[in-house]
Design an enzyme around this catalytic site. Structure first.
Site, PDB file in Angstrom:
ATOM      1  N   TYR A   1      11.692  12.103  -4.067  1.00  0.00           N
ATOM      2  CA  TYR A   1      12.590  12.499  -5.163  1.00  0.00           C
ATOM      3  C   TYR A   1      11.992  12.254  -6.543  1.00  0.00           C
ATOM      4  O   TYR A   1      12.438  12.817  -7.525  1.00  0.00           O
ATOM      5  CB  TYR A   1      13.915  11.736  -5.069  1.00  0.00           C
ATOM      6  CG  TYR A   1      14.684  12.006  -3.803  1.00  0.00           C
ATOM      7  CD1 TYR A   1      15.131  13.296  -3.490  1.00  0.00           C
ATOM      8  CD2 TYR A   1      14.965  10.979  -2.904  1.00  0.00           C
ATOM      9  CE1 TYR A   1      15.832  13.543  -2.320  1.00  0.00           C
ATOM     10  CE2 TYR A   1      15.661  11.217  -1.736  1.00  0.00           C
ATOM     11  CZ  TYR A   1      16.092  12.509  -1.449  1.00  0.00           C
ATOM     12  OH  TYR A   1      16.780  12.758  -0.296  1.00  0.00           O
TER      13      TYR A   1
ATOM     14  N   ARG B   1      -6.918  -7.655  -2.027  1.00  0.00           N
ATOM     15  CA  ARG B   1      -5.507  -7.311  -1.944  1.00  0.00           C
ATOM     16  C   ARG B   1      -4.656  -7.963  -3.023  1.00  0.00           C
ATOM     17  O   ARG B   1      -4.071  -7.276  -3.849  1.00  0.00           O
ATOM     18  CB  ARG B   1      -4.940  -7.666  -0.567  1.00  0.00           C
ATOM     19  CG  ARG B   1      -3.488  -7.195  -0.415  1.00  0.00           C
ATOM     20  CD  ARG B   1      -2.895  -7.535   0.927  1.00  0.00           C
ATOM     21  NE  ARG B   1      -3.520  -6.780   1.994  1.00  0.00           N
ATOM     22  CZ  ARG B   1      -3.155  -6.891   3.264  1.00  0.00           C
ATOM     23  NH1 ARG B   1      -2.181  -7.725   3.603  1.00  0.00           N
ATOM     24  NH2 ARG B   1      -3.732  -6.193   4.201  1.00  0.00           N
TER      25      ARG B   1
ATOM     26  N   HIS C   1      -6.797   4.048   0.457  1.00  0.00           N
ATOM     27  CA  HIS C   1      -6.064   2.822   0.798  1.00  0.00           C
ATOM     28  C   HIS C   1      -5.321   3.017   2.119  1.00  0.00           C
ATOM     29  O   HIS C   1      -4.147   3.404   2.134  1.00  0.00           O
ATOM     30  CB  HIS C   1      -5.082   2.520  -0.332  1.00  0.00           C
ATOM     31  CG  HIS C   1      -4.559   1.102  -0.337  1.00  0.00           C
ATOM     32  ND1 HIS C   1      -5.338   0.020  -0.655  1.00  0.00           N
ATOM     33  CD2 HIS C   1      -3.330   0.599  -0.056  1.00  0.00           C
ATOM     34  CE1 HIS C   1      -4.625  -1.093  -0.577  1.00  0.00           C
ATOM     35  NE2 HIS C   1      -3.401  -0.759  -0.217  1.00  0.00           N
TER      36      HIS C   1
END
Length: 809
Positions: A121, A31, A77
């Site tokens: 967006y 991680r 993931h």
């Protein structure tokens, strides 16, 4: 059938230790820390691979970020969409990443810490340089492992055609480990890799001739080559990163500081607010305005200064007290061979070089196998064309494709692959010209096979291929260095004069402790009249000073207050000042004795103090220059029940006169009082009778004509010439100043020294009556006279305080 519950009796520390150990291992390996080979954390690698696999590459159109995030979560993931999108956005921010790995259309955040637009967006695709990280991934160059649900495969590392860990750096916090690797200039890192390949035992000093130090995407000035070298040698080191700032002149003698580059990972908006807070809180008086003029052409912060302010001094103050300059601590930890490792520069370069050797070797093996397989097919086609008629006849005589292949294999000794290629051949290829084409292809394949075999058998050829590819990346993607490196960390010294603009003010202090500074304009508007003060109060000090000056206020409890003038409250002439106790804490019975202003504390002078019990001491003026002044500071160590009655600045004065309540006066040279530290008690100045105490002290200049005015508790006053008192020794009883009366004797309230230049004496009684007495109206009398009554003790009250009011010019 009922299911029985099963209990395990285990020690809590074992369970927690085991679970936390597993969790920590996962956090460290999978991680928070980057891989030493491709410089990527797992989430970053998965984002890049998912985009590559979906064809979301640099040569194609942008694609909605939400689509990529969903793809990453669904396939590789299984974590929150926010964390994946944030990681993706960071890879696209040109102020965080030296060479962006993701290109993004839309709002992807800002240096001010603004959030990016929602993923629905924005649009994204891989950048050109990210393609170099993924180049040759389909040629079995890296290990693939099953994804979280075994439905697909994902790479454990990327091929990485450039050393991404050093180029883009990394930052992360895991369990027990953290990492901070700064970004570097691509061309410098590649030059270091090439040097290390040519000279495997190259030292840090040799490598630093090409890789000079970090190169932040935000530019700035890096100071401390020693810190860089230490970090490259050990993995840890400290540098200072400061903003790039220029001083520009303005009209009217003003200047402005213009900042065009700020330190790496500093939030611009927070930094500007902090600078403005220093102005707002009046910690820094020289700034008139702070503006952010940044736009799409670049960063520009303008700090406008007041007139006649030292711009470099202000800049130094901001470097020291804001994020205009920050420390950067290298902590170069990366995952190397599945373990968190503190990396040196050499170990980072070696890890990358070993990785590239492995990648190029595996790629060469893959390409060699492909070339050999194709060569086998070409050989078969060439053989088939040489006996074309027989081949066609054999195929025509066959029942189906499988039978045709079997017949070709048995009749002409073709292999299975060659037979497949022959039966799949299209008729238009059966022309005379095709044999030359196949011969050319065979020659080309032979050359390729020889080259690949050479790479796989010769370490030198392998090294040359890697170097050639690195040089190609350097040529295509190298950018000029952005950060400037300076050898030494500059020591920052800040003087108060820098922080405080020079401004003339009028400072006033009243006996009851009200202090203020007033602008000359406010004073002039009132014509110096109507000074705000309580009826019972009177002005103890008034002076034309500068904001860069300091005043010392001495109190009856043996303390002094160090008060910079610029920190005094700015109050109008006709408004009441602020009480000193709201600036520093005073004792309930503590009152101000005297006030002295100073430009600096360099003069060869001393402060003389006298206590009620007749103690006298002197301390050097330099001792009164203090750094911390939020509370009162001890200037005379008083015994219990004692208090300070006098504090004076000794410059040219040579003698001291002390008057006692029972009318004794002692005069002695100041030389007899040694200079000691602030916290001392001093020496005995006068030998007091029982129940007697000192009431006044006057410093004398033997060359000046001075007179003494004495006021008694019965309201009598008299003026004496100084010659009435001979100079004697310290700690004597002194001589009598009044004629002793058996009934209701006079006791001395105060003795005041005057120069005969038109001063006035203010006498205040216990009943609040105040009498101003002109010194010139008193005639000199001898020591044994009890003077003349100026107040009626019965009606006006007993005199309690006496002050000299200097006549203003």
């Amino acid at each position: 059938m009922t299911q029985t519950e099963r209990f395990q009796d285990l020690p809590l520390e074992e369970v927690i230790g085991d679970r936390f150990g597993r969790y920590s291992k996962y956090i460290i390996q999978d991680r928070a820390l980057p891989d030493a080979r491709d410089g990527l954390k797992p989430v970053q690698r998965r984002i890049l691979y998912a985009m590559y696999k979906e064809g979301n590459t640099n040569d194609k159109a942008f694609r909605k970020s939400a689509k990529t995030v969903g793809n990453v979560i669904g396939n590789y993931h299984p974590h929150g969409d926010t964390s994946v999108y944030e990681a993706m956005v960071r890879l696209s921010q040109d102020w965080k990443i030296r060479h962006m790995l993701v290109e993004m259309h839309g709002n992807n955040g800002s240096m001010d810490g603004d959030s990016p637009a929602a993923m629905r967006y924005t649009e994204a695709r891989l950048s050109a340089i990210a393609g170099e990280l993924l180049r040759d991934i389909d040629k079995r160059t890296v290990e693939f492992i099953p994804n979280f649900d075994d439905s697909d495969m994902e790479p454990t590392v990327l091929p990485a055609s450039f050393p991404n860990l050093l180029v883009n750096g990394s930052t992360g916090i895991s369990a027990g480990y953290a990492t901070d690797i700064p970004p570097h200039a691509l061309h410098e890192v590649l030059d270091a890799v090439l040097m290390r390949m040519d000279k495997p035992n190259a030292t840090v000093d040799e490598l630093m001739t090409v890789i000079h130090g970090p190169d932040f995407p935000t530019g700035g000035i890096i100071q401390g080559v020693d810190g860089i070298k230490k970090a490259y040698e050990t993995g840890r080191g400290k540098i200072v990163v400061r903003s790039k700032a220029d001083v520009e002149p303005l009209k009217g003698g003003k200047e402005q500081i213009v900042i065009t580059e700020i330190p790496f990972e500093v939030n611009k908006a927070n930094m500007i607010k902090k600078i403005d807070d220093h102005r707002f809180d009046r910690k820094l008086e020289g700034i008139s305005e702070v503006r952010d003029e940044s736009d799409r052409t670049g960063l520009r912060i303008v700090i406008e200064l007041k007139k006649d302010v030292d711009a470099n001094g202000i800049l130094n103050y901001l470097y020291k007290n804001t994020d205009l300059q920050v420390s950067y601590n290298f902590n170069m930890v990366a995952i190397y061979k599945r373990r968190p490792t503190m990396m040196t520069l050499q170990s980072m370069l070696d890890a990358y070089i070993d990785h590239r050797k492995e990648i190029v070797t595996k790629r060469s093996e893959y390409d060699l196998q492909k070339a050999k397989d194709r060569m086998h097919i070409v050989d078969g086609l060439m053989k088939a064309l040489s006996i074309l008629d027989k081949v066609i006849k054999t195929i025509r005589a066959s029942k189906d494709k499988r039978d045709a292949k079997n017949n070709l294999i048995s009749s002409f000794e073709f292999s299975e692959a060659q037979a497949e290629a022959i039966v799949s051949l299209q008729l238009y290829r059966l022309t005379n010209t095709d044999i030359t084409e196949l011969q050319n292809e065979a020659a080309s394949l032979k050359k390729t096979i020889d080259e690949l075999t050479g790479i796989l058998t010769s370490a030198t050829k392998l090294k040359n291929v890697i170097k050639k590819e690195l040089s190609a990346v350097r040529k295509q993607f190298a950018e000029p260095r952005r950060s400037v490196i300076e050898e030494k960390i500059q020591e920052i010294t800040i003087t108060r004069e820098v922080m405080i603009p020079s401004e003339d003010v009028i400072v006033t202090v009243t006996k009851e402790g009200y202090v203020k500074r007033t602008s000359p304009r406010s004073h002039a508007a009132s014509n110096g009249q109507g000074f705000a003060m309580k009826d019972s109060d009177h002005l103890l000090y008034e002076g034309n000073l500068n904001t860069q000056n300091t005043i010392l206020l001495f109190t009856s409890n043996g303390n002094f207050v160090y008060q910079p003038v610029n920190e005094l409250p700015d109050i109008k002439w006709k408004d009441l000042g602020q009480h000193l106790s709201s600036i520093v804490q005073l004792e309930p019975n503590e009152s101000i004795l005297s006030v002295y202003p100073f430009e600096n504390f360099d003069a060869d002078a001393s402060i003389l103090t006298v206590s009620k019990q007749g103690m006298v001491k002197r301390s050097a003026l330099q001792d009164y220059h203090v750094q911390r002044y939020s509370r009162t500071i001890k200037t005379m160590n008083l015994k219990k029940g004692d208090s300070m009655i006098f504090a004076g600045l000794v410059t040219d004065e040579t003698e001291l006169f002390i008057a006692t309540n029972q009318a004794y006066g002692v005069r002695f040279p100041l030389d007899e009082v040694p200079i000691t530290g602030l916290r001392t008690a001093g020496v005995k100045g006068v030998n007091l009778k029982d129940n007697d105490f000192a009431v006044s002290a006057i410093m004398l200049d033997a060359e000046e004509k001075q007179e003494l005015v004495l006021v008694t508790n019965r309201g009598a006053a008299k003026k004496m010439k100084l010659q009435e008192f001979e100079t004697g020794g310290r700690a004597k009883r002194g001589v009598v100043m009044l004629r002793e009366l058996k009934a209701n004797p006079h006791r001395v309230v105060a003795v005041v020294g005057t120069s005969g230049r038109g001063e006035e004496i203010l006498i205040e009684t216990a009943k609040g009556v105040r009498l101003t007495l002109a010194v010139n109206n008193l005639k000199p009398v001898d020591r044994y006279s009890n003077g003349s009554f100026v107040l009626d003790e019965g009606t006006d009250g007993t005199p309690v305080t006496v002050y000299r009011l200097e006549k203003k010019e």
